[in-house]
Motif scaffolding. Structure first.
Motif, PDB file in Angstrom:
ATOM      1  N   SER A 113       2.327  10.375   0.961  1.00 29.71           N
ATOM      2  CA  SER A 113       1.758   9.374   1.855  1.00 29.71           C
ATOM      3  C   SER A 113       2.033   7.979   1.317  1.00 29.71           C
ATOM      4  O   SER A 113       2.269   7.780   0.134  1.00 29.71           O
ATOM      5  CB  SER A 113       0.259   9.598   2.006  1.00 29.71           C
ATOM      6  OG  SER A 113      -0.418   9.177   0.854  1.00 29.71           O
ATOM      7  N   HIS A 114       1.992   7.012   2.198  1.00 27.53           N
ATOM      8  CA  HIS A 114       2.179   5.614   1.805  1.00 27.53           C
ATOM      9  C   HIS A 114       1.053   5.156   0.894  1.00 27.53           C
ATOM     10  O   HIS A 114       1.256   4.284   0.055  1.00 27.53           O
ATOM     11  CB  HIS A 114       2.252   4.717   3.044  1.00 27.53           C
ATOM     12  CG  HIS A 114       3.473   4.943   3.880  1.00 27.53           C
ATOM     13  ND1 HIS A 114       4.745   4.742   3.401  1.00 27.53           N
ATOM     14  CD2 HIS A 114       3.606   5.356   5.168  1.00 27.53           C
ATOM     15  CE1 HIS A 114       5.618   5.002   4.347  1.00 27.53           C
ATOM     16  NE2 HIS A 114       4.959   5.391   5.428  1.00 27.53           N
ATOM     17  N   VAL A 115      -0.114   5.727   1.078  1.00 25.41           N
ATOM     18  CA  VAL A 115      -1.259   5.355   0.242  1.00 25.41           C
ATOM     19  C   VAL A 115      -0.973   5.694  -1.214  1.00 25.41           C
ATOM     20  O   VAL A 115      -1.233   4.888  -2.114  1.00 25.41           O
ATOM     21  CB  VAL A 115      -2.535   6.060   0.741  1.00 25.41           C
ATOM     22  CG1 VAL A 115      -3.712   5.781  -0.177  1.00 25.41           C
ATOM     23  CG2 VAL A 115      -2.863   5.662   2.164  1.00 25.41           C
ATOM     24  N   ASP A 116      -0.405   6.875  -1.454  1.00 24.79           N
ATOM     25  CA  ASP A 116      -0.062   7.267  -2.825  1.00 24.79           C
ATOM     26  C   ASP A 116       0.984   6.329  -3.416  1.00 24.79           C
ATOM     27  O   ASP A 116       0.882   5.903  -4.574  1.00 24.79           O
ATOM     28  CB  ASP A 116       0.465   8.707  -2.862  1.00 24.79           C
ATOM     29  CG  ASP A 116      -0.600   9.729  -2.518  1.00 24.79           C
ATOM     30  OD1 ASP A 116      -1.797   9.415  -2.709  1.00 24.79           O
ATOM     31  OD2 ASP A 116      -0.226  10.830  -2.065  1.00 24.79           O
ATOM     32  N   ASP A 117       1.987   6.004  -2.608  1.00 22.78           N
ATOM     33  CA  ASP A 117       3.052   5.119  -3.092  1.00 22.78           C
ATOM     34  C   ASP A 117       2.512   3.722  -3.400  1.00 22.78           C
ATOM     35  O   ASP A 117       2.867   3.118  -4.418  1.00 22.78           O
ATOM     36  CB  ASP A 117       4.175   5.026  -2.054  1.00 22.78           C
ATOM     37  CG  ASP A 117       4.921   6.350  -1.902  1.00 22.78           C
ATOM     38  OD1 ASP A 117       4.883   7.153  -2.860  1.00 22.78           O
ATOM     39  OD2 ASP A 117       5.537   6.561  -0.848  1.00 22.78           O
ATOM     40  N   LEU A 118       1.641   3.212  -2.525  1.00 25.36           N
ATOM     41  CA  LEU A 118       1.061   1.897  -2.772  1.00 25.36           C
ATOM     42  C   LEU A 118       0.177   1.907  -4.015  1.00 25.36           C
ATOM     43  O   LEU A 118       0.155   0.940  -4.778  1.00 25.36           O
ATOM     44  CB  LEU A 118       0.261   1.433  -1.551  1.00 25.36           C
ATOM     45  CG  LEU A 118       1.089   0.991  -0.344  1.00 25.36           C
ATOM     46  CD1 LEU A 118       0.186   0.754   0.851  1.00 25.36           C
ATOM     47  CD2 LEU A 118       1.893  -0.246  -0.666  1.00 25.36           C
ATOM     48  N   ALA A 119      -0.544   3.000  -4.225  1.00 30.76           N
ATOM     49  CA  ALA A 119      -1.393   3.099  -5.425  1.00 30.76           C
ATOM     50  C   ALA A 119      -0.538   3.104  -6.684  1.00 30.76           C
ATOM     51  O   ALA A 119      -0.881   2.458  -7.690  1.00 30.76           O
ATOM     52  CB  ALA A 119      -2.251   4.357  -5.349  1.00 30.76           C
ATOM     53  N   LYS A 120       0.586   3.799  -6.630  1.00 23.99           N
ATOM     54  CA  LYS A 120       1.486   3.825  -7.805  1.00 23.99           C
ATOM     55  C   LYS A 120       2.101   2.446  -8.051  1.00 23.99           C
ATOM     56  O   LYS A 120       2.234   2.021  -9.194  1.00 23.99           O
ATOM     57  CB  LYS A 120       2.581   4.869  -7.599  1.00 23.99           C
ATOM     58  CG  LYS A 120       2.066   6.280  -7.705  1.00 23.99           C
ATOM     59  CD  LYS A 120       3.146   7.300  -7.441  1.00 23.99           C
ATOM     60  CE  LYS A 120       2.574   8.700  -7.446  1.00 23.99           C
ATOM     61  NZ  LYS A 120       3.560   9.709  -7.106  1.00 23.99           N
ATOM     62  N   LEU A 121       2.464   1.766  -6.970  1.00 23.57           N
ATOM     63  CA  LEU A 121       3.007   0.414  -7.118  1.00 23.57           C
ATOM     64  C   LEU A 121       1.973  -0.529  -7.731  1.00 23.57           C
ATOM     65  O   LEU A 121       2.297  -1.324  -8.629  1.00 23.57           O
ATOM     66  CB  LEU A 121       3.450  -0.140  -5.762  1.00 23.57           C
ATOM     67  CG  LEU A 121       4.836   0.256  -5.272  1.00 23.57           C
ATOM     68  CD1 LEU A 121       5.056  -0.255  -3.862  1.00 23.57           C
ATOM     69  CD2 LEU A 121       5.892  -0.272  -6.209  1.00 23.57           C
ATOM     70  N   ALA A 122       0.735  -0.450  -7.257  1.00 24.70           N
ATOM     71  CA  ALA A 122      -0.321  -1.302  -7.798  1.00 24.70           C
ATOM     72  C   ALA A 122      -0.566  -0.990  -9.276  1.00 24.70           C
ATOM     73  O   ALA A 122      -0.785  -1.899 -10.077  1.00 24.70           O
ATOM     74  CB  ALA A 122      -1.610  -1.120  -6.995  1.00 24.70           C
ATOM     75  N   ASP A 123      -0.479   0.286  -9.619  1.00 27.93           N
ATOM     76  CA  ASP A 123      -0.658   0.675 -11.023  1.00 27.93           C
ATOM     77  C   ASP A 123       0.468   0.117 -11.894  1.00 27.93           C
ATOM     78  O   ASP A 123       0.220  -0.381 -13.004  1.00 27.93           O
ATOM     79  CB  ASP A 123      -0.715   2.204 -11.116  1.00 27.93           C
ATOM     80  CG  ASP A 123      -1.110   2.688 -12.486  1.00 27.93           C
ATOM     81  OD1 ASP A 123      -2.016   2.064 -13.092  1.00 27.93           O
ATOM     82  OD2 ASP A 123      -0.535   3.697 -12.956  1.00 27.93           O
ATOM     83  N   LEU A 124       1.706   0.193 -11.388  1.00 27.20           N
ATOM     84  CA  LEU A 124       2.837  -0.365 -12.139  1.00 27.20           C
ATOM     85  C   LEU A 124       2.695  -1.879 -12.305  1.00 27.20           C
ATOM     86  O   LEU A 124       2.989  -2.433 -13.368  1.00 27.20           O
ATOM     87  CB  LEU A 124       4.159  -0.044 -11.424  1.00 27.20           C
ATOM     88  CG  LEU A 124       4.631   1.406 -11.513  1.00 27.20           C
ATOM     89  CD1 LEU A 124       5.840   1.625 -10.605  1.00 27.20           C
ATOM     90  CD2 LEU A 124       4.964   1.777 -12.943  1.00 27.20           C
ATOM     91  N   LYS A 125       2.207  -2.543 -11.264  1.00 26.87           N
ATOM     92  CA  LYS A 125       2.018  -3.993 -11.336  1.00 26.87           C
ATOM     93  C   LYS A 125       0.934  -4.342 -12.354  1.00 26.87           C
ATOM     94  O   LYS A 125       1.091  -5.287 -13.139  1.00 26.87           O
ATOM     95  CB  LYS A 125       1.642  -4.534  -9.956  1.00 26.87           C
ATOM     96  CG  LYS A 125       1.408  -6.031  -9.928  1.00 26.87           C
ATOM     97  CD  LYS A 125       0.966  -6.476  -8.560  1.00 26.87           C
ATOM     98  CE  LYS A 125       0.447  -7.887  -8.625  1.00 26.87           C
ATOM     99  NZ  LYS A 125      -0.343  -8.236  -7.474  1.00 26.87           N
TER     100      LYS A 125
END
Length: 144
Positions: A113-125
Motif C-alpha cells: 500500500s502507499h501508506v506503507d511506502d510513505l511510512a518507510k519514506l518518512a522513516d528514511l527521512k
C-alpha cells in the motif's frame, strides 16, 4: 422564609443523606435498564421467558432484579464480553477497510500500500538517509 432559617432547618448531614439517596436511586435505574437490555439481548431465552422476566423486573423490581442477578448474572457478564468483542472486531474491520488493504492488483508498488511506502519514506527521512528534496520527490512520485 429567609435563607438563614433554611440552612438551620436542613443541616449538612441531611444534605449528605439526600445526596446518597439520589446516588443510590440513579444506580438502581442504571441496574434496572442494564437488566432490561440484557433480557432483550439474550438469545437463549424464548419469548415467554423474556416476557416473564420483564414482568417480574417491572412489577416487583427489587425481587425481580435480585432474582435475575442470581439466576442469570454469570451469563449476563458473558454476553457483555461477547458484545465488547464483536464491537472491537467490527471497529478493527472498519479501520482496515478505511485504511485500505493496498493498491489494486497490477498497480505500482508490487502489492504494497502507499501508506506503507510513505511510512518507510518518512522513516528514511527521519534517520537522515534521504534529504528533504529526495523525500518530497519520492512522495510526489508515489502519490501520482
Amino acid at each position: 422564609m429567609d435563607t438563614t432559617s433554611l440552612a438551620v432547618d436542613y443541616p449538612a448531614l441531611h444534605i449528605f443523606w439526600t445526596m446518597l439517596e439520589l446516588f443510590l436511586w440513579i444506580l438502581w435505574f442504571f441496574l434496572l435498564f442494564k437488566i432490561i437490555t440484557d433480557i432483550f439481548r439474550s438469545h437463549d431465552l424464548g419469548g415467554w421467558a423474556k416476557a416473564g422476566w420483564l414482568v417480574l423486573v417491572i412489577l416487583l423490581p427489587l425481587i425481580g432484579v435480585l432474582a435475575y442477578l442470581i439466576a442469570r448474572g454469570q451469563s449476563m457478564g458473558k454476553r457483555d464480553v461477547e458484545q465488547a468483542q464483536q464491537t472491537e472486531a467490527a471497529f478493527k474491520a472498519y479501520i482496515r477497510d478505511a485504511a485500505g488493504s493496498g493498491p489494486a492488483p497490477g498497480a505500482a508498488g508490487g502489492g504494497r500500500s502507499h501508506v506503507d511506502d510513505l511510512a518507510k519514506l518518512a522513516d528514511l527521512k527521519e534517520k537522515g538517509a534521504i534529504s528533504d528534496e529526495e523525500y518530497q520527490r519520492a512522495k510526489d512520485k508515489l502519490l501520482t
